[in-house]
Scaffold this active site. Structure first.
Site, PDB file in Angstrom:
ATOM      1  N   GLN A   1     -55.876   3.761 -58.790  1.00  0.00           N
ATOM      2  CA  GLN A   1     -54.835   4.799 -58.811  1.00  0.00           C
ATOM      3  C   GLN A   1     -55.308   6.080 -58.125  1.00  0.00           C
ATOM      4  OE1 GLN A   1     -51.716   4.778 -59.534  1.00  0.00           O
ATOM      5  NE2 GLN A   1     -51.630   2.654 -60.223  1.00  0.00           N
ATOM      6  N   SER A   2     -56.178   5.947 -57.157  1.00  0.00           N
ATOM      7  CA  SER A   2     -56.735   7.122 -56.481  1.00  0.00           C
ATOM      8  C   SER A   2     -55.662   7.971 -55.776  1.00  0.00           C
ATOM      9  CB  SER A   2     -57.757   6.638 -55.445  1.00  0.00           C
ATOM     10  OG  SER A   2     -58.058   7.674 -54.533  1.00  0.00           O
ATOM     11  N   ASN A   3     -55.643   9.250 -56.091  1.00  0.00           N
ATOM     12  CA  ASN A   3     -54.750  10.184 -55.387  1.00  0.00           C
ATOM     13  C   ASN A   3     -55.208  10.385 -53.949  1.00  0.00           C
ATOM     14  OD1 ASN A   3     -53.003  11.012 -57.613  1.00  0.00           O
ATOM     15  ND2 ASN A   3     -54.855  11.928 -58.477  1.00  0.00           N
TER      16      ASN A   3
END
Ligand SMILES: *Cc1c(COP(=O)(O)O)cnc(C)c1O
Length: 321
Positions: free
Chosen positions: A68-70
């Site tokens: 879920q890396s921004n």
């Protein structure tokens, strides 16, 4: 290169000041508003990283991070905006359909390779080198961007942002500000700390770590600034690195019921939305440090909202709604 919508607003939080301040004025710097899909703190770094890619003949971007890396999502959208293909190397395997940032990675057309956590942790650099080689064999020149875009190149984003923050400060009639932000891969804190020292600004920079510990961030800031010095032949002044440790909780991306409750409370009070992975943990750290008297005698505290909105949705169960 202009990717971010700047300057972002500095907003006063009157009800939050009343609720949590001890005579303080609380402010929020809205770096969640650097864009929509291309939102958050990573955009300021990517402006410099993508300019570097363009100026040096790179035609593909490879980067890495959690599922879920921004940062990975922002890179996917920045690449799509500029017509540069993006390959993401992600930690963890998706369960069920893609959600949050991972869904957006796919929509932006990024190539996504997911690895088991263990394989990723032990072999991340080899995996990145493998894909870089893979593209080289096709005659392509891929730039590998480190985790969070945090290195001597990415440091420029928040180094430059300190000038903007200082203008906001002056316009709001603030004499000296305590600036609090979430710190994860260290580049935001490194840029702010360096900028404040370099320009001699009345801004004290505090990072609330959302993973690892204070020791790690002292080293990481020094490393990123060291890389910046080396790349650009610059000399940094002595740095005042301040880490507020103790708010990681159970681990990276794992928020306590208290943190979820804080997200709901701030949304109701001020109409500002935080995320459970970064900003709400940092805001919680700030609130607790205020309570313990850390900022007594300082009038103004600016919380840097670094974005992360898409991290709310995959964790919606945490709200018990
Ligand atoms: C990446 C990120 C951070 C941390 O910034 P670093 O420069 O990696 O330390 C904070 N908040 C959000 C929402 C992020 O995505």
């Amino acid at each position: 290169m202009e990717l971010a919508r700047l300057p972002t607003p500095l907003q006063h939080l009157p009800r939050a000041s009343e609720r949590w301040g001890r005579g303080h004025r609380l402010w929020i710097k809205r770096d969640d508003l650097t864009g929509c899909t291309l939102s958050g703190n990573k955009v300021r770094k990517l402006e410099y990283i993508l300019a570097h890619a363009r100026d040096n003949g790179f035609d593909t971007l490879i980067t890495c991070g959690g599922l879920q890396s921004n940062h990975c999502r922002a890179t996917a959208f920045a690449g799509a905006q500029l017509g540069i293909p993006v390959h993401l190397v992600l930690r963890g395997q998706p369960s069920g359909s893609s959600q949050g940032n991972l869904l957006l990675d796919h929509l932006a057309g990024a190539v996504v390779s997911c690895y088991d956590t263990r394989e990723y942790i032990e072999g991340r650099d080899q995996l990145l080198a493998h894909w870089q080689q893979h593209y080289a064999e096709q005659g392509r020149n891929a730039l590998v961007i480190p985790t969070g875009g945090s290195d001597g190149l990415g440091v420029w984003g928040y180094l430059e942002a300190t000038r903007e923050l200082d203008q906001d400060r002056a316009a709001a009639g603030i004499e000296r500000a305590q600036v609090v932000c979430a710190t994860g891969s260290g580049g935001t804190q490194a840029g702010l700390t360096l900028g404040s020292a370099l320009f001699g600004l009345p801004l004290d920079i505090w990072g609330v770590n959302v993973c690892d510990d204070a020791h790690y961030f002292h080293e990481k800031v020094a490393q990123d600034v060291g890389d910046w010095q080396q790349r650009y032949g610059q000399q940094a002044p002595p740095l005042d690195v301040r880490v507020l440790d103790g708010y990681v909780g159970e681990g990276y991306a794992k928020a306590s019921p208290e943190v979820f409750a804080l997200i709901a409370e701030l949304a109701r009070l001020e109409g500002v939305l935080l995320d459970p992975v970064y900003t709400a943990k940092a805001f919680n750290g700030m609130v607790q440090e205020i309570e313990q008297g850390r900022f007594d005698g300082c009038r103004d505290i600016i919380f840097l909202h670094t974005g992360g909105i898409f991290g709310v949705f995959p964790q919606s169960d945490g709200f018990n709604l």
